[in-house]
Design a protein around this motif. Structure first.
Motif, mmCIF file in Angstrom:
data_model
loop_
_atom_site.group_PDB
_atom_site.id
_atom_site.type_symbol
_atom_site.label_atom_id
_atom_site.label_comp_id
_atom_site.label_asym_id
_atom_site.label_seq_id
_atom_site.Cartn_x
_atom_site.Cartn_y
_atom_site.Cartn_z
ATOM 1 N N ALA A 50 0.834 -1.202 0.000
ATOM 2 C CA ALA A 50 0.000 0.000 0.000
ATOM 3 C C ALA A 50 0.867 1.249 0.000
ATOM 4 C CB ALA A 50 -0.930 0.001 1.217
ATOM 5 N N ALA A 51 1.926 1.262 0.822
ATOM 6 C CA ALA A 51 2.805 2.437 0.873
ATOM 7 C C ALA A 51 3.491 2.644 -0.472
ATOM 8 C CB ALA A 51 3.835 2.268 1.985
ATOM 9 N N LEU A 52 3.977 1.546 -1.065
ATOM 10 C CA LEU A 52 4.662 1.658 -2.357
ATOM 11 C C LEU A 52 3.715 2.184 -3.430
ATOM 12 C CD1 LEU A 52 6.707 -1.690 -2.410
ATOM 13 C CD2 LEU A 52 7.578 0.630 -2.037
ATOM 14 N N LEU A 53 2.522 1.593 -3.488
ATOM 15 C CA LEU A 53 1.567 1.981 -4.529
ATOM 16 C C LEU A 53 1.098 3.416 -4.335
ATOM 17 C CD1 LEU A 53 -0.493 -1.323 -4.690
ATOM 18 C CD2 LEU A 53 0.938 -0.385 -6.521
ATOM 19 N N ALA A 54 0.780 3.777 -3.089
ATOM 20 C CA ALA A 54 0.297 5.141 -2.830
ATOM 21 C C ALA A 54 1.383 6.151 -3.175
ATOM 22 C CB ALA A 54 -0.124 5.281 -1.365
ATOM 23 N N GLY A 55 2.616 5.866 -2.745
ATOM 24 C CA GLY A 55 3.721 6.787 -3.006
ATOM 25 C C GLY A 55 3.959 6.963 -4.492
ATOM 26 N N ALA A 56 4.044 5.848 -5.197
ATOM 27 C CA ALA A 56 4.282 5.910 -6.641
ATOM 28 C C ALA A 56 3.134 6.638 -7.336
ATOM 29 C CB ALA A 56 4.436 4.501 -7.206
ATOM 30 N N GLY A 57 1.910 6.294 -6.960
ATOM 31 C CA GLY A 57 0.743 6.890 -7.600
ATOM 32 C C GLY A 57 0.690 8.396 -7.411
ATOM 33 N N LEU A 58 0.911 8.850 -6.170
ATOM 34 C CA LEU A 58 0.836 10.289 -5.909
ATOM 35 C C LEU A 58 1.932 11.040 -6.644
ATOM 36 C CD1 LEU A 58 -0.048 10.310 -2.118
ATOM 37 C CD2 LEU A 58 -1.513 10.947 -4.033
ATOM 38 N N ALA A 59 3.133 10.449 -6.706
ATOM 39 C CA ALA A 59 4.233 11.103 -7.412
ATOM 40 C C ALA A 59 3.905 11.236 -8.897
ATOM 41 C CB ALA A 59 5.528 10.317 -7.203
ATOM 42 N N VAL A 243 3.635 14.761 -1.479
ATOM 43 C CA VAL A 243 4.316 13.756 -2.296
ATOM 44 C C VAL A 243 4.298 14.164 -3.763
ATOM 45 C CG1 VAL A 243 4.407 11.341 -2.992
ATOM 46 C CG2 VAL A 243 3.706 11.935 -0.674
ATOM 47 N N GLY A 244 3.104 14.532 -4.235
ATOM 48 C CA GLY A 244 2.960 14.900 -5.641
ATOM 49 C C GLY A 244 3.689 16.180 -5.982
ATOM 50 N N ALA A 273 10.069 6.876 -0.775
ATOM 51 C CA ALA A 273 9.966 7.925 0.244
ATOM 52 C C ALA A 273 8.777 7.654 1.165
ATOM 53 C CB ALA A 273 9.822 9.287 -0.425
ATOM 54 N N VAL A 274 7.625 7.298 0.588
ATOM 55 C CA VAL A 274 6.442 7.068 1.420
ATOM 56 C C VAL A 274 6.635 5.825 2.293
ATOM 57 C CG1 VAL A 274 3.999 6.479 1.378
ATOM 58 C CG2 VAL A 274 4.851 8.304 -0.079
ATOM 59 N N LEU A 275 7.231 4.780 1.722
ATOM 60 C CA LEU A 275 7.483 3.572 2.523
ATOM 61 C C LEU A 275 8.449 3.884 3.662
ATOM 62 C CD1 LEU A 275 6.997 0.608 3.003
ATOM 63 C CD2 LEU A 275 8.826 0.070 1.400
ATOM 64 N N ALA A 276 9.497 4.647 3.364
ATOM 65 C CA ALA A 276 10.462 5.006 4.411
ATOM 66 C C ALA A 276 9.774 5.791 5.519
ATOM 67 C CB ALA A 276 11.607 5.826 3.806
ATOM 68 N N CYS A 277 8.879 6.715 5.146
ATOM 69 C CA CYS A 277 8.166 7.507 6.142
ATOM 70 C C CYS A 277 7.261 6.620 6.984
ATOM 71 C CB CYS A 277 7.335 8.597 5.468
ATOM 72 S SG CYS A 277 8.342 9.912 4.794
ATOM 73 N N ASP A 278 6.633 5.635 6.351
ATOM 74 C CA ASP A 278 5.763 4.732 7.102
ATOM 75 C C ASP A 278 6.571 3.900 8.089
ATOM 76 O OD1 ASP A 278 3.353 3.437 7.806
ATOM 77 O OD2 ASP A 278 3.949 1.724 6.579
ATOM 78 N N ILE A 279 7.745 3.425 7.647
ATOM 79 C CA ILE A 279 8.599 2.638 8.550
ATOM 80 C C ILE A 279 9.010 3.506 9.742
ATOM 81 C CG2 ILE A 279 10.812 1.456 8.761
ATOM 82 C CD1 ILE A 279 10.528 0.691 5.782
ATOM 83 N N LEU A 280 9.434 4.739 9.455
ATOM 84 C CA LEU A 280 9.815 5.665 10.526
ATOM 85 C C LEU A 280 8.652 5.890 11.490
ATOM 86 C CD1 LEU A 280 11.891 8.678 9.175
ATOM 87 C CD2 LEU A 280 12.446 7.129 11.045
ATOM 88 N N GLY A 281 7.457 6.089 10.924
ATOM 89 C CA GLY A 281 6.267 6.328 11.732
ATOM 90 C C GLY A 281 5.945 5.158 12.640
ATOM 91 N N ARG A 282 6.307 3.953 12.206
ATOM 92 C CA ARG A 282 6.086 2.780 13.038
ATOM 93 C C ARG A 282 7.120 2.701 14.150
ATOM 94 N NH1 ARG A 282 5.914 -2.019 8.767
ATOM 95 N NH2 ARG A 282 5.741 -0.496 7.091
ATOM 96 N N LEU A 283 8.325 3.241 13.892
ATOM 97 C CA LEU A 283 9.429 3.073 14.846
ATOM 98 C C LEU A 283 9.486 4.147 15.919
ATOM 99 C CD1 LEU A 283 12.356 1.975 12.513
ATOM 100 C CD2 LEU A 283 11.232 0.639 14.301
#
Lengths: 317, 318
Positions: A50-59, A243-244, A273-283
């Motif tokens: 979901a993070a990958l798809l959302a990030g790619a899509g918005l960009a 992101v966009g 970038a979005v996946l990295a932000c999600d990982i950070l948000g989890r940590l």
């Protein structure tokens, strides 16, 4: 950087992020009471995708909008698409609160589409000589739709509900609740095929027409892509601002405006970038969550400010 | 759209000496306060003297409307608000005077109330309201059941209905004891608020914490920190914590479709795999009552009843 080295580096970074995303979460994969396989299948993998798809899509949507209105300081949020999606979500929540997630998603996507089409109808009447005018109109249009959504939410005690669509995060993502985002994977190749035409859009209506482009049709097709992608992201994970805006600008600053060459890299950077932000948000506050949208806004804004001030390095324009 | 963030219906109450002084000063200056017989009652801002058995009453706090109507006090004006179902009659028979956050001062003033009861979401308006009529800040915050009981007793004194108040307090105490007895040996619980596909967890020092602390239901994850709005958590978190009970508050259910949407959100293998999921111990609380009128006597009795009934229906687990 040579293309091979570049793509190798990009691939390695993406692989590392995906591994980290699958391994990191509130539950323990190996020692806990929760079945590790189930955890990966139901929660980790869907969330990563979901993070990958959302990030790619918005960009990608950001690139199209920037080309379409010839303004680098706009993003899909400026054509009222997220607000229209929210109105659709509010309507379905009020009329059929028990409807399945998929039904709600579809209604919101349809509403976003209608909202964006209305914007395009409006855009017909906006003089194109001043490129700032259109984004301004979009800003006002989005503001009106947003105000309507807020009013509906306010009178029906759904303001906090509305809030969950405005902060993009992935804590609610599970298998069965993000699949609408695969639309991005379907649309991205189409965008790649149309990349040259979209590049021409960026030259402005007169230049594009003189080069033989069916301007209005291309614009319509591009904005339709944007509407669908943005709606899918808003209804599944919520709006992720910046992101966009940031990702296409970074790529364009570094590599110029050849879309066909840049699109894969833009999608990659958005996704990573979005996946990295999600990982950070989890940590950061483990085991609690910080929205990926919030993290992206913090880092993205910083990077963007730096970019605005740094000298451009356009090797190939 | 950014402005939405400001409109949180549960901002931290501020008790400042200035607030208190202003209230007292306004009370002292009001002729009505001098003329009528006054009574000293306990409020959020400390003890204040107010005229006893005021005739015309404006109430701008949902918990207060709950408790006052339980005492049989007739309320003349209320905020414009979609009330929990059990308060619909009270709202229907009173005049709406603006919203909780933005009272219609002109309408209130033209009513000529002898007392205004505010607090909680309308707490920030206590000072301006006290220029119109004696205003008491009846916010219920840190200790929901304790303060809810204190407010009820204060209302009893204020409206000379001490008997009814004592009766209700007795009922409340009995309900709490009943819940405690039912919770004995039934395992731990996690409070989850479901809001549009996302969930957050609430600890024992949160606004719903009294479900743990007062009812003696242990926390499934004791490290949950003080967060008025709860901690955003993932479904994985719930699976890892593996609570024996899940108490669900459906934020979206304020519009009347109790539980339906929340149960769809919680319908996942990760939740189903917890002890609560396997034993059918996921309790969907009537959220409008708990969320909006928290601390009102009917709200508390109703919620405690729901929890007790669920607990009693289950065999001791450990």
């Amino acid at each position: 950087m040579k293309p091979v080295t570049l793509w190798l580096a990009a691939g390695l970074i993406l692989a590392a992020l995906i591994c980290a995303s699958v391994l990191i979460g509130a539950a323990s994969l190996f020692s806990g009471d929760v079945d590790g396989g189930l955890l990966i299948a139901v929660s980790r993998l869907p969330r990563t995708l979901a993070a990958l798809l959302a990030g790619a899509g918005l960009a990608l949507a950001g690139v199209v909008v920037q080309m379409a209105v010839q303004n680098r300081l706009v993003e899909p949020g400026l054509v009222g698409t997220p607000e229209a999606a929210m109105l659709g979500l509010l309507a379905v929540t009020l009329i059929a609160p028990g409807a399945s997630m998929m039904v709600k998603m579809s209604v919101a996507a349809a509403a976003a589409l209608v909202g964006t089409l209305c914007f395009m109808a409006l855009a017909r009447h906006v003089p194109r000589r001043d490129p700032v005018l259109l984004p301004l109109v979009g800003l006002i249009y989005g503001g009106i739709l947003g105000a309507a959504a807020l009013w509906v939410a306010w009178t029906t005690d759904l303001v906090q509900y509305l809030g969950t669509w405005m902060s993009g995060e992935f804590s609610g993502v599970l298998a069965g609740r993000y699949e609408l985002l695969w639309i991005v994977a379907v649309l991205a190749p189409l965008l790649y095929l149309a990349a040259d035409r979209i590049t021409l859009l960026g030259l402005g209506e007169d230049a594009a027409r003189s080069l033989g482009l069916n301007y209005r049709q291309t614009l319509l097709a591009g904005l339709l892509l944007v509407a669908i992608i943005t709606a899918a992201v808003v209804v599944t994970v919520g709006a992720i601002p910046f992101v966009g805006l940031v990702v296409p600008n970074i790529i364009s600053r570094l590599r110029g405006d050849n879309l066909r060459r840049n699109l894969p890299l833009t999608a990659w950077l958005g996704a990573s970038a979005v996946l990295a932000c999600d990982i950070l948000g989890r940590l950061i506050r483990w085991p609690y969550e910080i929205p990926a949208g919030t993290i992206f806004a913090v880092f993205g804004a910083g990077v963007f400010l730096w970019l605005l001030n740094a000298a451009p390095r356009r090797a190939h324009a | 759209m950014k402005s939405i963030g400001i409109v949180q219906p549960d901002s931290e109450p501020q008790e400042t000496p200035m607030n208190r002084l202003a209230t007292l000063a306004a009370l002292a200056l009001t002729p009505a306060a001098l003329a009528a017989q006054t009574v000293e009652i306990e409020t959020y801002a400390g003890p204040v003297s107010v005229p006893q058995a005021p005739e015309k009453v404006v109430v701008l706090d949902i918990a207060a409307i709950d408790s006052l109507s339980a005492l049989g006090v007739s309320i003349d004006a209320v905020p414009q608000f979609t009330p929990p179902a059990y308060l619909a009659d009270v709202f229907a028979s009173a005049q709406p005077v603006g919203s909780l956050f933005e009272p219609d001062f002109e309408a209130i003033a033209s009513l000529g109330p002898s007392l205004i009861v505010a607090g909680g979401r309308s707490q920030a308006q206590v000072e301006p309201l006290s220029q119109i009529a004696p205003t008491v800040d009846m916010t219920i915050w840190e200790d929901v059941v304790g303060q809810g009981r204190a407010r009820l007793e204060a209302y009893g004194k204020l409206f000379a209905r001490e008997g009814k108040a004592a009766e209700l307090v007795g009922e409340l105490d009995a309900a709490v004891e009943g819940a405690k007895a039912a919770a004995e040996g039934k395992g731990d619980a996690l409070i989850l608020l479901v809001n549009g596909g996302k969930i957050s967890a609430y600890g024992d020092d949160s606004r719903f914490g009294w479900l743990h602390s007062t009812l003696g239901l242990p926390e499934a994850y004791p490290d949950l920190t003080a967060e008025t709005h709860g901690e955003a958590v993932s479904f994985e978190f719930v699976a890892e914590v593996n609570p024996d009970w899940i108490l669900v508050i459906d934020r979206g259910a304020a519009i009347g479709q109790e539980g339906e949407a929340a149960s769809a959100v919680l319908d996942t293998p990760l939740i189903a795999g917890t002890t609560a999921g396997q034993n059918g111990q996921i309790v969907y609380l009537e959220s409008a009552r708990l969320y909006i009128a928290g601390g009102g006597i009917n709200s508390m009795l109703g919620t405690i009843g729901e929890v007790t009934e669920a607990l009693e229906g289950a065999a001791a687990s450990n």
